[in-house]
Every structure is written in structure tokens, then in C-alpha cells.
Design a protein around this motif. Structure first.
Motif, short mmCIF file in Angstrom:
data_model
loop_
_atom_site.label_atom_id
_atom_site.label_comp_id
_atom_site.label_asym_id
_atom_site.label_seq_id
_atom_site.Cartn_x
_atom_site.Cartn_y
_atom_site.Cartn_z
N PRO A 93 21.27 67.96 34.40
CA PRO A 93 22.57 67.35 34.11
C PRO A 93 23.02 67.75 32.71
CG PRO A 93 21.06 65.73 35.02
CD PRO A 93 20.24 66.95 34.71
N PHE A 94 24.30 67.96 32.52
CA PHE A 94 24.79 68.44 31.23
C PHE A 94 24.36 67.55 30.08
CE2 PHE A 94 28.10 68.56 27.91
CZ PHE A 94 27.92 69.88 27.50
N ALA A 95 24.35 66.23 30.29
CA ALA A 95 23.98 65.31 29.21
C ALA A 95 22.54 65.48 28.76
CB ALA A 95 24.21 63.86 29.65
N LYS A 96 21.73 66.09 29.61
CA LYS A 96 20.32 66.29 29.27
C LYS A 96 19.99 67.70 28.83
CE LYS A 96 18.59 62.56 32.22
NZ LYS A 96 17.64 62.18 33.30
N VAL A 97 20.99 68.57 28.78
CA VAL A 97 20.75 69.93 28.31
C VAL A 97 20.53 69.90 26.80
CG1 VAL A 97 21.73 72.24 28.02
CG2 VAL A 97 22.10 70.98 30.15
N TRP A 102 19.96 75.42 26.01
CA TRP A 102 21.20 76.20 26.02
C TRP A 102 20.99 77.58 25.44
CZ3 TRP A 102 26.18 75.59 27.77
CH2 TRP A 102 27.15 76.44 27.23
N ARG A 103 20.35 77.64 24.28
CA ARG A 103 20.12 78.92 23.62
C ARG A 103 19.20 79.82 24.44
NH1 ARG A 103 23.58 80.92 21.91
NH2 ARG A 103 22.11 82.64 21.75
N SER A 104 18.21 79.22 25.08
CA SER A 104 17.28 79.99 25.90
C SER A 104 18.00 80.67 27.06
CB SER A 104 16.16 79.08 26.44
OG SER A 104 15.29 79.80 27.28
N ALA A 105 18.89 79.93 27.73
CA ALA A 105 19.66 80.52 28.83
C ALA A 105 20.56 81.64 28.33
CB ALA A 105 20.48 79.43 29.53
N MET A 106 21.21 81.42 27.21
CA MET A 106 22.09 82.45 26.66
C MET A 106 21.30 83.69 26.24
SD MET A 106 25.17 81.47 26.88
CE MET A 106 25.89 79.92 27.45
N ALA A 107 20.10 83.48 25.70
CA ALA A 107 19.28 84.60 25.23
C ALA A 107 18.93 85.55 26.38
CB ALA A 107 18.01 84.08 24.56
N VAL A 108 18.57 84.98 27.52
CA VAL A 108 18.16 85.80 28.66
C VAL A 108 19.37 86.35 29.41
CG1 VAL A 108 16.96 85.79 30.88
CG2 VAL A 108 16.00 84.55 28.93
N ASN A 109 20.35 85.49 29.67
CA ASN A 109 21.45 85.85 30.57
C ASN A 109 22.62 86.55 29.91
OD1 ASN A 109 20.04 84.66 32.68
ND2 ASN A 109 21.08 82.69 32.46
N LEU A 110 22.72 86.47 28.59
CA LEU A 110 23.89 87.05 27.92
C LEU A 110 23.51 87.89 26.71
CD1 LEU A 110 26.92 87.36 27.88
CD2 LEU A 110 27.10 85.18 26.66
N ALA A 148 25.16 74.01 33.76
CA ALA A 148 26.16 74.42 32.78
C ALA A 148 25.76 75.65 31.95
CB ALA A 148 26.51 73.25 31.85
N PRO A 149 24.54 75.73 31.41
CA PRO A 149 24.18 76.93 30.64
C PRO A 149 24.21 78.19 31.49
CG PRO A 149 22.65 75.13 30.18
CD PRO A 149 23.46 74.70 31.36
N TYR A 150 23.73 78.09 32.71
CA TYR A 150 23.72 79.24 33.61
C TYR A 150 25.14 79.68 33.94
CZ TYR A 150 22.53 82.02 37.77
OH TYR A 150 22.40 83.03 38.70
N VAL A 151 25.98 78.74 34.30
CA VAL A 151 27.37 79.06 34.64
C VAL A 151 28.08 79.70 33.44
CG1 VAL A 151 29.62 78.06 35.20
CG2 VAL A 151 27.58 77.31 36.45
#
Length: 253
Positions: A93-97, A102-110, A148-151
């Protein structure tokens, strides 16, 4: 063998969609370099692809990417095809991200896309038909709850391909994204297990929960994604650039 003489680098090439893409490119004659964190997984795939090279690396490290690409060039020559396939799909859930999540998802996916594209760019520009194909997701074309981080990262991935397509339009390089719906991979297997654990549903019910997004009411096969990638890499498809191609059974975006 329309890709004979071309050197393709596939990140996340040790399993799932990446391994299937590698096999499909090899079937068209491309020389392959597989990049990923787990040497054993890469070597298992490479064993099925005569002459394939493995270059273990953490793609969240620019230094490791540069080193892996150097290994690739030494083995197979300049890179003419880059397939950005490695990714991660955290769910919460976004409130628990957390900021770390967040940074981990961005590091791998972007962030890794930036580094891989920039590191390979001199080779791609020198190639007769340089190709960048990024495996994004339908999550890069629409929103899904609890991811949310993935999207956000997948929207960014598509945006980067569109920016590169315009910037590189006068060169021989194309940049595109392939956007699968829910696909038969370890990531989806983990999602099914998560649904089962949190809701008490059976595996069959959990699979149906994911398949319902596809109007064909099924999960996508990795081979379908690989077919789209190979098509984008063919030399004659130089006018196909800046696109986000959904492989999703007609799912409305």
C-alpha cells in the motif's frame, strides 16, 4: 537469421522473459551476452545458446555495468542491440512504501536504464542498426493499486525511450518499449503467492485475479514478449521508434 553478425546484450538474462528473449534473438543469429546478478542462472541459460557470454553484474552499479559491457565487447565485439529487461516489482500500500523501497525500485527499473543506455550508446551509434528495447509493463501505460513505485518507474522507463527516440532519430538507433501484461514469470508467481497468503485464495483463484486484467482471460507467455522484441530489433524496422507496444491481450490502457 536476420540478426546474424549483431551482438545483443540482455540484462536480467538468467531467467523468465530475459532468458526467453535471449533464446529468440539467438535463433535469429545474434551473438548474446547475458547480464544479471546470479552467475549460475546466467550460465544455465548460456549453456543452451552456443557461444553466449555471461557477464555477472549488479545493474544498480554503474561501475559494474561498465565492467560487464567491457566483458561483452571483448567476447562479441561492439554492442548493436541492448535489451533492458532486468526489473523488480515490489508491492505494498502506498502509505507503507518507505523511502528506501521507493529508491530501490527506481534504481532497478529506471536508473539502471539510464546507465545501461549511456554505457552502450557509443557502440549503438556506430552500429548499422542500433536497437534499444526496454521491457516496461502495462504499468507504464496505466495505474495499478499497491504498486506505486513500480508504476512510476515503468512510466519513467517509457518516457526515457520516447526521449531517446526523438534525440536519436537522425541516427541509425531506435528506442522502444515493450509493455507486457501479467506474464508467466517468477515475479508473477511471487504475486500469486502473495495474494494467496493475504487472502486465503487458492493458486487457481489468485491466477484468475491477475488474468482478469487481460480480456483474453489468461497470462501472457514469455515467448509472446520475446517475439515483439525480435521484431523491433530487425534491421528493416528502422521507422519503429519511440513506441510503447502493449503485449496484453487487448487490455485497455
Amino acid at each position: 537469421m536476420k540478426l546474424a553478425g549483431r551482438h545483443a546484450v540482455v540484462t536480467g538474462g538468467g531467467s523468465g522473459i530475459g532468458a526467453t528473449i535471449a533464446r529468440a534473438l539467438a535463433a535469429e543469429g545474434a551473438a548474446l551476452t547475458l547480464i544479471g546478478r546470479r552467475r549460475d542462472a546466467l550460465e544455465q541459460v548460456a549453456a543452451t545458446l552456443p557461444g553466449a557470454t555471461v557477464a555477472p553484474a549488479d545493474i544498480t552499479s554503474r561501475a559494474e555495468i561498465d565492467a560487464a559491457f567491457a566483458v561483452a565487447r571483448k567476447a562479441n565485439g561492439p554492442i548493436s542491440i541492448l535489451v533492458n529487461n532486468a526489473g523488480a516489482a515490489p508491492s505494498a500500500p502506498f502509505a507503507k512504501v518507505t523511502a528506501e523501497g521507493w529508491r530501490s525500485a527506481m534504481a532497478v527499473n529506471l536508473d539502471a536504464l539510464f546507465d545501461c543506455c549511456q554505457s552502450a550508446l557509443p557502440d549503438l551509434l556506430a552500429a548499422e542498426a542500433g536497437r534499444i528495447v526496454t521491457i516496461a509493463s502495462t504499468a507504464g501505460l496505466k495505474g495499478y493499486a499497491y504498486t506505486a513505485p513500480y508504476v512510476a518507474s515503468k512510466h519513467g522507463a517509457i518516457g526515457l525511450m520516447r526521449a531517446l527516440a526523438v534525440e536519436l532519430a537522425k541516427t541509425g538507433v531506435t528506442a522502444n518499449a515493450v509493455c507486457p501484461g501479467f506474464t508467466e514469470t517468477d515475479i508473477v508467481a511471487d504475486a500469486i503467492a502473495n495474494i494467496r497468503a493475504k487472502t486465503g485464495r487458492s493458486d487457481e483463484e489468485a491466477r484468475a485475479e491477475l488474468a482478469k486484467f487481460n480480456p483474453q482471460k489468461r497470462l501472457i507467455a514469455p515467448e509472446e514478449v520475446a517475439s515483439a522484441v525480435v521484431w523491433l530489433c530487425l534491421p528493416e524496422n528502422r521507422s519503429i521508434t519511440g513506441q510503447a507496444i502493449a503485449v496484453a491481450g487487448g487490455e485497455v490502457m
